[in-house]
Write a protein that holds these residues in place. Structure first.
Motif, mmCIF file in Angstrom:
data_model
loop_
_atom_site.group_PDB
_atom_site.id
_atom_site.type_symbol
_atom_site.label_atom_id
_atom_site.label_comp_id
_atom_site.label_asym_id
_atom_site.label_seq_id
_atom_site.Cartn_x
_atom_site.Cartn_y
_atom_site.Cartn_z
ATOM 1 N N ARG A 98 -7.548 -0.612 9.036
ATOM 2 C CA ARG A 98 -7.670 -0.073 10.397
ATOM 3 C C ARG A 98 -6.491 0.848 10.720
ATOM 4 O O ARG A 98 -6.660 1.868 11.399
ATOM 5 C CB ARG A 98 -7.755 -1.212 11.413
ATOM 6 C CG ARG A 98 -9.012 -2.050 11.291
ATOM 7 C CD ARG A 98 -9.248 -2.889 12.533
ATOM 8 N NE ARG A 98 -8.181 -3.845 12.765
ATOM 9 C CZ ARG A 98 -8.160 -5.076 12.264
ATOM 10 N NH1 ARG A 98 -9.147 -5.482 11.479
ATOM 11 N NH2 ARG A 98 -7.171 -5.898 12.546
ATOM 12 N N VAL A 99 -5.304 0.499 10.227
ATOM 13 C CA VAL A 99 -4.135 1.361 10.445
ATOM 14 C C VAL A 99 -4.331 2.698 9.745
ATOM 15 O O VAL A 99 -4.057 3.761 10.317
ATOM 16 C CB VAL A 99 -2.851 0.661 9.966
ATOM 17 C CG1 VAL A 99 -1.684 1.650 9.937
ATOM 18 C CG2 VAL A 99 -2.517 -0.506 10.877
ATOM 19 N N LEU A 100 -4.816 2.691 8.506
ATOM 20 C CA LEU A 100 -5.054 3.939 7.781
ATOM 21 C C LEU A 100 -6.092 4.798 8.497
ATOM 22 O O LEU A 100 -5.927 6.022 8.607
ATOM 23 C CB LEU A 100 -5.514 3.641 6.356
ATOM 24 C CG LEU A 100 -4.497 2.967 5.432
ATOM 25 C CD1 LEU A 100 -5.112 2.729 4.055
ATOM 26 C CD2 LEU A 100 -3.232 3.804 5.306
ATOM 27 N N ASP A 101 -7.164 4.176 8.974
ATOM 28 C CA ASP A 101 -8.186 4.920 9.704
ATOM 29 C C ASP A 101 -7.612 5.547 10.975
ATOM 30 O O ASP A 101 -7.987 6.666 11.355
ATOM 31 C CB ASP A 101 -9.356 4.005 10.069
ATOM 32 C CG ASP A 101 -10.304 3.776 8.903
ATOM 33 O OD1 ASP A 101 -10.174 4.478 7.885
ATOM 34 O OD2 ASP A 101 -11.183 2.899 9.015
ATOM 35 N N CYS A 119 -11.016 9.274 6.495
ATOM 36 C CA CYS A 119 -10.574 10.581 5.980
ATOM 37 C C CYS A 119 -9.189 10.472 5.357
ATOM 38 O O CYS A 119 -8.250 11.164 5.752
ATOM 39 C CB CYS A 119 -10.597 11.630 7.091
ATOM 40 S SG CYS A 119 -12.245 12.064 7.633
ATOM 41 N N TRP A 120 -9.048 9.560 4.424
ATOM 42 C CA TRP A 120 -7.842 9.444 3.614
ATOM 43 C C TRP A 120 -8.297 9.226 2.186
ATOM 44 O O TRP A 120 -9.374 8.703 1.927
ATOM 45 C CB TRP A 120 -6.933 8.326 4.102
ATOM 46 C CG TRP A 120 -7.612 7.028 4.453
ATOM 47 C CD1 TRP A 120 -8.122 6.656 5.662
ATOM 48 C CD2 TRP A 120 -7.847 5.912 3.571
ATOM 49 N NE1 TRP A 120 -8.660 5.397 5.602
ATOM 50 C CE2 TRP A 120 -8.502 4.916 4.329
ATOM 51 C CE3 TRP A 120 -7.560 5.662 2.238
ATOM 52 C CZ2 TRP A 120 -8.885 3.686 3.794
ATOM 53 C CZ3 TRP A 120 -7.944 4.445 1.691
ATOM 54 C CH2 TRP A 120 -8.598 3.473 2.459
ATOM 55 N N LEU A 121 -7.473 9.659 1.232
ATOM 56 C CA LEU A 121 -7.863 9.680 -0.171
ATOM 57 C C LEU A 121 -7.301 8.462 -0.897
ATOM 58 O O LEU A 121 -6.094 8.293 -0.990
ATOM 59 C CB LEU A 121 -7.364 10.960 -0.850
ATOM 60 C CG LEU A 121 -7.680 11.097 -2.344
ATOM 61 C CD1 LEU A 121 -9.181 11.080 -2.587
ATOM 62 C CD2 LEU A 121 -7.060 12.379 -2.892
ATOM 63 N N HIS A 122 -8.205 7.631 -1.412
ATOM 64 C CA HIS A 122 -7.786 6.512 -2.263
ATOM 65 C C HIS A 122 -7.573 7.066 -3.663
ATOM 66 O O HIS A 122 -8.531 7.358 -4.380
ATOM 67 C CB HIS A 122 -8.862 5.415 -2.267
ATOM 68 C CG HIS A 122 -8.470 4.217 -3.085
ATOM 69 N ND1 HIS A 122 -9.373 3.273 -3.512
ATOM 70 C CD2 HIS A 122 -7.252 3.824 -3.571
ATOM 71 C CE1 HIS A 122 -8.749 2.350 -4.224
ATOM 72 N NE2 HIS A 122 -7.463 2.668 -4.268
ATOM 73 N N CYS A 123 -6.316 7.198 -4.072
ATOM 74 C CA CYS A 123 -5.981 7.858 -5.332
ATOM 75 C C CYS A 123 -6.090 6.924 -6.529
ATOM 76 O O CYS A 123 -6.295 7.382 -7.658
ATOM 77 C CB CYS A 123 -4.562 8.423 -5.266
ATOM 78 S SG CYS A 123 -4.328 9.629 -3.956
ATOM 79 N N LEU A 147 -2.493 10.296 1.230
ATOM 80 C CA LEU A 147 -2.820 9.918 -0.136
ATOM 81 C C LEU A 147 -2.433 8.449 -0.287
ATOM 82 O O LEU A 147 -1.293 8.080 -0.002
ATOM 83 C CB LEU A 147 -2.051 10.784 -1.137
ATOM 84 C CG LEU A 147 -2.234 12.301 -0.975
ATOM 85 C CD1 LEU A 147 -1.324 13.049 -1.946
ATOM 86 C CD2 LEU A 147 -3.680 12.690 -1.186
ATOM 87 N N VAL A 148 -3.359 7.618 -0.726
ATOM 88 C CA VAL A 148 -3.176 6.175 -0.699
ATOM 89 C C VAL A 148 -3.269 5.602 -2.106
ATOM 90 O O VAL A 148 -4.226 5.889 -2.839
ATOM 91 C CB VAL A 148 -4.234 5.503 0.199
ATOM 92 C CG1 VAL A 148 -4.031 3.992 0.233
ATOM 93 C CG2 VAL A 148 -4.165 6.077 1.610
ATOM 94 N N GLY A 149 -2.275 4.813 -2.470
ATOM 95 C CA GLY A 149 -2.292 4.068 -3.711
ATOM 96 C C GLY A 149 -2.396 2.585 -3.438
ATOM 97 O O GLY A 149 -1.709 2.066 -2.550
ATOM 98 N N ASN A 150 -3.260 1.887 -4.164
ATOM 99 C CA ASN A 150 -3.514 0.461 -3.955
ATOM 100 C C ASN A 150 -4.063 0.233 -2.551
ATOM 101 O O ASN A 150 -3.462 -0.457 -1.726
ATOM 102 C CB ASN A 150 -2.243 -0.365 -4.177
ATOM 103 C CG ASN A 150 -2.524 -1.858 -4.228
ATOM 104 O OD1 ASN A 150 -3.576 -2.274 -4.689
ATOM 105 N ND2 ASN A 150 -1.575 -2.653 -3.759
ATOM 106 N N VAL A 180 0.866 -1.176 0.000
ATOM 107 C CA VAL A 180 0.000 0.000 0.000
ATOM 108 C C VAL A 180 0.904 1.227 0.000
ATOM 109 O O VAL A 180 1.754 1.386 0.888
ATOM 110 C CB VAL A 180 -0.931 0.019 1.226
ATOM 111 C CG1 VAL A 180 -1.757 1.299 1.252
ATOM 112 C CG2 VAL A 180 -1.845 -1.196 1.208
ATOM 113 N N GLU A 181 0.729 2.065 -0.978
ATOM 114 C CA GLU A 181 1.557 3.269 -1.130
ATOM 115 C C GLU A 181 0.935 4.424 -0.362
ATOM 116 O O GLU A 181 -0.253 4.727 -0.517
ATOM 117 C CB GLU A 181 1.648 3.626 -2.609
ATOM 118 C CG GLU A 181 2.365 4.942 -2.898
ATOM 119 C CD GLU A 181 2.077 5.467 -4.293
ATOM 120 O OE1 GLU A 181 2.799 6.368 -4.726
ATOM 121 O OE2 GLU A 181 1.122 4.975 -4.938
#
Length: 235
Positions: A108-111, A119-123, A95-98, A77-78
């Motif tokens: 859960r870590v991203l959250d 509240c993170w952007l899946h690019c 900003l999240v890739g894949n 996960v980028e």
């Protein structure tokens, strides 16, 4: 909640990410972290089935890490963004890739890292987060350059210089968009209708919007020449 993880690499922002996870109650196992399966110089967070990549290098090293993770049986996960220390308390703009699967440990870590869950952007796919960050950084640079000087003293408006700077950034954005669509997506415009599935994500839409909005380099050069001609006539 306990999530098995290992912090990899050396970078100032790693400690901020760790503090954020702990503050959000996402504790690591009390006994020990999982054994490392990836090179020790990689910067990021290793989970049981996933590598959260926090490196700040180029596209080629990222592609090499992605291939290595695939061979190891891990997803990659980028993560990209302008990470500052106050985010350890308030949350990171990610900003999240894949993006990982919902309800997974990586999700859960991203959250937990974000200001609020979700509240993170899946690019888009891998490399999309880096592309979006580069675009946003260029736009932020242009916005900051237009602000008044810190001393508050009046200065004559050099609109010609400002316009030239805007054109330069516009051309850089066009180059970024064209390179992303050609090298990472493999589908430079124009696109058929309906759109292919591989260009149905945020980063591809951002790149397409840039190319549709900004004029070609030849048009920018023609405008600059017309303005120079007008200035010479008035001078």
């Amino acid at each position: 909640m306990v999530v098995s993880r290992r912090i990899g690499g050396q970078a100032p922002h790693l400690s901020w990410f760790l503090r954020r996870l702990e503050a959000q109650g996402l504790a690591a196992p009390v006994d020990r972290a999982p054994p490392a399966r990836l090179p020790p110089d990689w910067v990021g967070i290793e989970l049981a089935d996933c590598w959260l990549d926090l490196g700040r290098d180029g596209d080629l090293p990222l592609a090499e890490r992605m291939a290595h993770c695939r061979d190891t049986g891990l997803d990659l996960v980028e993560l990209a963004g302008d990470w500052l220390e106050p985010a350890a308390e308030h949350g990171f703009m990610l900003l999240v890739g894949n993006a990982p699967a919902p309800a997974s440990a990586a999700w859960r870590v991203l959250d937990a890292l974000a200001p609020r869950p979700g509240c993170w952007l899946h690019c888009g796919p891998t490399h999309s987060a880096r592309f979006c960050q580069r675009v946003f950084a260029a736009m932020q640079h242009q916005g900051l350059s237009a602000l008044p000087t810190p001393d508050g003293s009046p200065h004559p408006l050099d609109w010609e210089k400002m316009l030239q700077t805007q054109w330069l950034i516009a051309e850089k954005l066009r180059q970024l968009a064209e390179d992303y669509l050609s090298s990472q997506i493999g589908h430079p415009p124009p696109y058929p209708s309906p759109l292919p599935d591989e260009v149905r994500h945020f980063a591809a839409n951002l790149a397409r919007g840039i190319l549709l909005t900004l004029p070609e380099e030849a048009a920018l050069r023609a405008w600059a020449e017309r303005i120079d001609a007008v200035l010479q006539q008035r001078g």
